[in-house]
Design a protein around this motif. Structure first.
Motif, PDB file in Angstrom:
ATOM      1  N   UNK A  91       0.843  -1.196   0.000  1.00 14.77           N
ATOM      2  CA  UNK A  91       0.000   0.000   0.000  1.00 14.77           C
ATOM      3  C   UNK A  91       0.878   1.246   0.000  1.00 14.77           C
ATOM      4  N   UNK A  92       1.898   1.244   0.834  1.00 15.97           N
ATOM      5  CA  UNK A  92       2.807   2.380   0.898  1.00 15.97           C
ATOM      6  C   UNK A  92       3.490   2.598  -0.457  1.00 15.97           C
ATOM      7  N   UNK A 127       4.124   5.635  -5.585  1.00 18.73           N
ATOM      8  CA  UNK A 127       4.102   5.674  -7.048  1.00 18.73           C
ATOM      9  C   UNK A 127       3.097   6.723  -7.516  1.00 18.73           C
ATOM     10  N   UNK A 128       1.896   6.687  -6.939  1.00 20.91           N
ATOM     11  CA  UNK A 128       0.860   7.650  -7.319  1.00 20.91           C
ATOM     12  C   UNK A 128       1.307   9.082  -7.016  1.00 20.91           C
ATOM     13  N   UNK A 129       1.948   9.272  -5.876  1.00 22.91           N
ATOM     14  CA  UNK A 129       2.412  10.608  -5.505  1.00 22.91           C
ATOM     15  C   UNK A 129       3.460  11.112  -6.504  1.00 22.91           C
ATOM     16  N   UNK A 130       4.325  10.233  -6.975  1.00 23.05           N
ATOM     17  CA  UNK A 130       5.340  10.627  -7.953  1.00 23.05           C
ATOM     18  C   UNK A 130       4.727  11.048  -9.287  1.00 23.05           C
ATOM     19  N   UNK A 160      -4.356  14.468 -12.518  1.00 27.51           N
ATOM     20  CA  UNK A 160      -5.032  13.325 -11.912  1.00 27.51           C
ATOM     21  C   UNK A 160      -5.221  12.144 -12.867  1.00 27.51           C
ATOM     22  N   UNK A 161      -5.802  12.367 -14.030  1.00 20.30           N
ATOM     23  CA  UNK A 161      -6.076  11.262 -14.949  1.00 20.30           C
ATOM     24  C   UNK A 161      -4.795  10.582 -15.428  1.00 20.30           C
ATOM     25  N   UNK A 162      -3.797  11.366 -15.749  1.00 23.12           N
ATOM     26  CA  UNK A 162      -2.512  10.807 -16.198  1.00 23.12           C
ATOM     27  C   UNK A 162      -1.827  10.056 -15.047  1.00 23.12           C
ATOM     28  N   UNK A 163      -1.918  10.596 -13.843  1.00 20.55           N
ATOM     29  CA  UNK A 163      -1.308   9.941 -12.680  1.00 20.55           C
ATOM     30  C   UNK A 163      -1.944   8.586 -12.418  1.00 20.55           C
ATOM     31  N   UNK A 164      -3.252   8.516 -12.531  1.00 25.23           N
ATOM     32  CA  UNK A 164      -3.957   7.231 -12.338  1.00 25.23           C
ATOM     33  C   UNK A 164      -3.491   6.234 -13.391  1.00 25.23           C
ATOM     34  N   UNK A 183      -5.252   3.517   0.787  1.00 24.16           N
ATOM     35  CA  UNK A 183      -4.687   4.041  -0.450  1.00 24.16           C
ATOM     36  C   UNK A 183      -5.062   5.501  -0.635  1.00 24.16           C
ATOM     37  N   UNK A 184      -4.156   6.261  -1.225  1.00 29.84           N
ATOM     38  CA  UNK A 184      -4.484   7.634  -1.590  1.00 29.84           C
ATOM     39  C   UNK A 184      -5.571   7.586  -2.668  1.00 29.84           C
TER      40      UNK A 184
END
Length: 77
Positions: free
Chosen positions: A8-9, A14-17, A23-27, A54-55
């Protein structure tokens, strides 16, 4: 820290990076990274964790992967 908590961490990191990309591209990029670099056992364990820790970006990426995995495993022939 349990293995599930580490996964989870990692998903949150990864999502934070990727968050700087929007938002859409990060997902999409988080989901792609997990799909490309995590082995099936890691993904299965992450899916079983639920989304509580999860974030929001990581949760959306995991939901996208879960849907994709269900589609693949549900195919016949």
């Amino acid at each position: 820290m349990s293995n599930a908590a580490k996964l989870v961490m990692m998903a949150n990191q990864i999502a934070r990076n990727f968050a700087v990309q929007g938002e859409d591209k990060a997902v999409a990029e988080t989901a792609r990274h997990i799909l490309d670099f995590w082995d099936p056992r890691m993904k299965a364990q992450l899916f079983s964790c639920g989304e509580a820790d999860l974030s929001p970006l990581a949760a959306r990426a995991v939901a996208r992967l879960r849907t994709k995995e269900e589609g693949v495993s549900g195919r016949s022939g």
